[in-house]
Design an enzyme around this catalytic site. Structure first.
Site, PDB file in Angstrom:
ATOM      1  N   LYS A  82      -4.759   6.011  14.625  1.00 60.31           N
ATOM      2  CA  LYS A  82      -4.807   5.352  13.312  1.00 60.31           C
ATOM      3  C   LYS A  82      -6.261   5.355  12.810  1.00 60.31           C
ATOM      4  O   LYS A  82      -7.069   6.154  13.270  1.00 60.31           O
ATOM      5  CB  LYS A  82      -4.230   3.941  13.421  1.00 60.31           C
ATOM      6  CG  LYS A  82      -2.732   3.920  13.736  1.00 60.31           C
ATOM      7  CD  LYS A  82      -1.928   4.445  12.567  1.00 60.31           C
ATOM      8  CE  LYS A  82      -0.437   4.445  12.854  1.00 60.31           C
ATOM      9  NZ  LYS A  82       0.328   5.125  11.819  1.00 60.31           N
ATOM     10  N   ARG A 128      -7.680  -3.082   9.641  1.00 59.76           N
ATOM     11  CA  ARG A 128      -6.723  -3.994  10.294  1.00 59.76           C
ATOM     12  C   ARG A 128      -7.333  -4.640  11.543  1.00 59.76           C
ATOM     13  O   ARG A 128      -6.972  -5.759  11.903  1.00 59.76           O
ATOM     14  CB  ARG A 128      -5.416  -3.273  10.600  1.00 59.76           C
ATOM     15  CG  ARG A 128      -4.737  -2.754   9.327  1.00 59.76           C
ATOM     16  CD  ARG A 128      -3.267  -2.511   9.461  1.00 59.76           C
ATOM     17  NE  ARG A 128      -2.793  -1.606   8.427  1.00 59.76           N
ATOM     18  CZ  ARG A 128      -2.435  -1.964   7.204  1.00 59.76           C
ATOM     19  NH1 ARG A 128      -2.482  -3.222   6.829  1.00 59.76           N
ATOM     20  NH2 ARG A 128      -2.018  -1.064   6.329  1.00 59.76           N
ATOM     21  N   ARG A 158      -6.608   1.964  17.839  1.00 55.56           N
ATOM     22  CA  ARG A 158      -6.414   0.504  17.721  1.00 55.56           C
ATOM     23  C   ARG A 158      -6.156  -0.168  19.064  1.00 55.56           C
ATOM     24  O   ARG A 158      -6.412  -1.365  19.210  1.00 55.56           O
ATOM     25  CB  ARG A 158      -5.269   0.200  16.745  1.00 55.56           C
ATOM     26  CG  ARG A 158      -5.703   0.458  15.322  1.00 55.56           C
ATOM     27  CD  ARG A 158      -4.661   0.086  14.295  1.00 55.56           C
ATOM     28  NE  ARG A 158      -5.277   0.195  12.978  1.00 55.56           N
ATOM     29  CZ  ARG A 158      -4.612   0.415  11.855  1.00 55.56           C
ATOM     30  NH1 ARG A 158      -3.295   0.542  11.870  1.00 55.56           N
ATOM     31  NH2 ARG A 158      -5.259   0.485  10.708  1.00 55.56           N
ATOM     32  N   LYS A 207       0.832  -1.202   0.000  1.00 55.34           N
ATOM     33  CA  LYS A 207       0.000   0.000   0.000  1.00 55.34           C
ATOM     34  C   LYS A 207       0.869   1.255   0.000  1.00 55.34           C
ATOM     35  O   LYS A 207       0.636   2.178  -0.787  1.00 55.34           O
ATOM     36  CB  LYS A 207      -0.928  -0.031   1.218  1.00 55.34           C
ATOM     37  CG  LYS A 207      -1.908   1.111   1.295  1.00 55.34           C
ATOM     38  CD  LYS A 207      -3.150   0.728   2.068  1.00 55.34           C
ATOM     39  CE  LYS A 207      -2.991   0.841   3.559  1.00 55.34           C
ATOM     40  NZ  LYS A 207      -2.973   2.236   4.039  1.00 55.34           N
ATOM     41  N   ASP A 225       1.786  -1.009  11.869  1.00 59.57           N
ATOM     42  CA  ASP A 225       0.472  -1.435  11.378  1.00 59.57           C
ATOM     43  C   ASP A 225       0.164  -2.893  11.733  1.00 59.57           C
ATOM     44  O   ASP A 225      -0.949  -3.366  11.494  1.00 59.57           O
ATOM     45  CB  ASP A 225       0.395  -1.270   9.858  1.00 59.57           C
ATOM     46  CG  ASP A 225       0.389   0.207   9.464  1.00 59.57           C
ATOM     47  OD1 ASP A 225      -0.048   1.045  10.284  1.00 59.57           O
ATOM     48  OD2 ASP A 225       0.823   0.530   8.347  1.00 59.57           O
ATOM     49  N   GLY A 233      -5.095   8.040   5.140  1.00 61.08           N
ATOM     50  CA  GLY A 233      -4.158   8.968   5.778  1.00 61.08           C
ATOM     51  C   GLY A 233      -2.961   9.256   4.896  1.00 61.08           C
ATOM     52  O   GLY A 233      -2.426  10.365   4.887  1.00 61.08           O
ATOM     53  N   GLN A 255       4.819   9.130   6.898  1.00 53.94           N
ATOM     54  CA  GLN A 255       3.940   9.992   6.099  1.00 53.94           C
ATOM     55  C   GLN A 255       4.406  11.441   6.194  1.00 53.94           C
ATOM     56  O   GLN A 255       4.490  12.148   5.184  1.00 53.94           O
ATOM     57  CB  GLN A 255       2.495   9.877   6.591  1.00 53.94           C
ATOM     58  CG  GLN A 255       1.878   8.531   6.275  1.00 53.94           C
ATOM     59  CD  GLN A 255       0.516   8.336   6.904  1.00 53.94           C
ATOM     60  OE1 GLN A 255       0.087   9.121   7.750  1.00 53.94           O
ATOM     61  NE2 GLN A 255      -0.171   7.282   6.509  1.00 53.94           N
TER      62      GLN A 255
HETATM   63  C1  S3P Z   1       2.567   4.854   6.185  1.00 52.33           C
HETATM   64  C2  S3P Z   1       3.158   5.189   7.386  1.00 52.33           C
HETATM   65  C3  S3P Z   1       2.588   4.804   8.679  1.00 52.33           C
HETATM   66  C4  S3P Z   1       1.593   3.677   8.541  1.00 52.33           C
HETATM   67  C5  S3P Z   1       0.622   3.906   7.425  1.00 52.33           C
HETATM   68  C6  S3P Z   1       1.355   4.035   6.103  1.00 52.33           C
HETATM   69  C7  S3P Z   1       3.199   5.320   4.934  1.00 52.33           C
HETATM   70  O1  S3P Z   1       1.905   5.919   9.226  1.00 52.33           O
HETATM   71  O2  S3P Z   1       0.897   3.496   9.766  1.00 52.33           O
HETATM   72  O3  S3P Z   1      -0.301   2.842   7.342  1.00 52.33           O
HETATM   73  O4  S3P Z   1       2.801   4.864   3.846  1.00 52.33           O
HETATM   74  O5  S3P Z   1       4.114   6.149   5.017  1.00 52.33           O
HETATM   75  P1  S3P Z   1       2.668   7.073  10.045  1.00 52.33           P
HETATM   76  O6  S3P Z   1       3.466   7.863   9.074  1.00 52.33           O
HETATM   77  O7  S3P Z   1       1.565   7.895  10.661  1.00 52.33           O
HETATM   78  O8  S3P Z   1       3.509   6.373  11.067  1.00 52.33           O
END
Ligand code: S3P
Length: 425
Positions: free
Chosen positions: A338, A385, A342, A17, A311, A90, A165
């Site tokens: 999240k 999840r 969770r 993803k 995750d 997100g 992110q």
């Molecule tokens: C992700 C980073 C994680 C993860 C999310 C995907 C990404 O989040 O939990 O499902 O693709 O960079 P955070 O950046 O909030 O840790």
């Protein structure tokens, strides 16, 4: 403990993803035609594809997992005619905020009711300090975001929370800044953005916990090959791990070193996980995984491990419910923001099912092995999840568990039920 029937077979896990989101976004900024093979065709990643279309890139599906993206170049995006809907994603809204903060036009990004409850201050603050104007609900913290970008300046930013992110949003914005952008991470997080942008010609330099991106004028179009998602594989790793006698094969799993915490933890708990045909695909390490179940023992998951399995905690809660002893998970406060809280979602569901467990502000404890109560209905809280974790608990324990709202599974793993049904006892 309940009667458990061992399972065997091969599971086809869909594309990663995180990498699929990035591939479609970055390809949309490149000059010319890129190709993405192994794309995750799911609700979340389709939101990123739709965002890039709204910004003027052409995104065509040759097949559900094979995408042709034609970008007009980093500086030729166009102002979207309407509000962009990131749905539950997100990653779309946060990494997208970095990209949009650099564009000299107005964009409004919103999401579903779950996303509209998730904190955005963590991207808004540093992007605003680079010079973007971002207005948001709740004093500038919740979506929708109203972004008027352009004229960014370079910054050095110490991130208060480990977040790939946020790091990715700042690196992307940094490509457009007037001087380099340095991001300092409290703990190292997944580095897909660094790998992919480097492959597209960007200059990105890592120095310990700091990563610096230099301004760029172009990104080259690329062929992306997306490995299978270890975060989706995790449900089947846990399922096979907690039923002694089980053996499941999962081909072509992405083994980015910042994502493999779930494998380390399950091995520590007593499962055997073999990595076969280790290779490099599209700039990421990939292996075929073979997992064999065992009588698991409890373990401690410590704060330093959390970014590498962030995750996978809901799935690991299920392993803990089968393991002998008390499992402690600490340093996981990010789980509270999240797709659902969770920690609360898992603690409530497991308690209802008769598992001895409790919450900490930053984690939880779980005592096993547990007898799962029959006839209980649990709430996924709209969180994919959580829903998948409860589904594997049901199969592993042989106890039917009613799960409300399993449609959310389509955000990341639309073929989950088919893959589960394909495993033979
Ligand atoms: C992700 C980073 C994680 C993860 C999310 C995907 C990404 O989040 O939990 O499902 O693709 O960079 P955070 O950046 O909030 O840790």
């Amino acid at each position: 403990m309940n009667q458990r029937i061992s399972i065997a077979g091969t599971v086809t896990v869909p594309g990663d993803k995180s990498i699929s989101h990035r591939a479609v976004m970055f390809a949309g900024l490149a000059d010319g035609a890129s190709r993405i093979r192994g794309f995750l065709h799911a609700e979340d990643t389709l939101r990123s594809a739709a965002m890039m279309r709204a910004l003027g890139a052409s995104v065509d599906f040759v097949s559900p997992t094979d995408v042709k993206v034609v970008g007009q170049g980093m500086r030729n995006l166009s102002e979207p005619a309407d509000v962009i809907d990131a749905g539950n994603s997100g990653t779309t809204i946060r990494i997208g905020a970095g990209l949009l903060a650099a564009q000299p036009f107005l964009t409004i990004v919103t999401g579903d009711p779950y996303l509209r409850r998730r904190p955005m201050g963590r991207v808004i603050k540093p992007l605003a300090s680079m010079g973007a104007t971002i207005v948001a609900r709740a004093g500038g913290s919740l979506p929708p975001l109203c972004i008027r970008g352009g004229n960014l300046k370079g910054i050095r930013y110490e991130m208060p929370v480990a977040s790939a992110q946020v790091k990715s949003a700042l690196l992307l914005a940094g490509l457009y800044a007037d001087s380099p952008v340095t991001v300092v991470e409290p703990m190292l997080s997944r580095d897909h953005t660094e790998r992919m942008l480097t492959a597209m010609g960007a200059r990105i330099v890592r120095d310990g916990r700091s990563v610096t991106v230099h301004p760029a004028t172009t990104l080259s179009a690329s062929d992306f090959s997306v490995p299978a998602d270890i975060s989706s594989a995790a449900f089947f790793l846990v399922l096979a791990a907690c039923v002694p006698g089980s053996c499941v094969r999962l081909p072509c799993i992405g083994m980015n070193p910042f994502r493999t915490g779930v494998v380390d933890v399950l091995r520590r708990m007593g499962a055997t996980i073999d990595e076969e045909n280790a290779r490099d695909e599209g700039g990421e390490p990939v292996s075929d995984l073979v997992v064999r179940g065992a009588a698991l023992r409890a373990t401690d998951i410590v704060p330093e491990e959390i970014p590498g399995l962030v995750d996978e905690v809901p799935a690991l809660c299920i392993a803990a419910a089968f393991a002998e002893g008390r499992t402690e998970i600490r340093g996981a406060q990010e789980l509270r923001v999240k797709e659902s809280d969770r920690i609360r979602s898992m603690a409530d569901a497991l308690t209802a099912l008769g598992v001895r467990c409790g919450e900490y502000p930053d984690g939880m404890w779980i005592e096993g092995p547990s007898r799962i109560a029959a006839g209980v209905r649990c709430d996924s809280r709209g969180d994919h999840r959580v829903a998948m974790s409860l589904a594997i608990l049901s199969v592993a324990s042989g106890i039917g568990i009613g799960i409300s709202d399993t449609a959310c599974i389509d955000t990341s793993f639309p073929t989950f039920h088919a893959q589960l049904a394909g495993l033979r006892p």
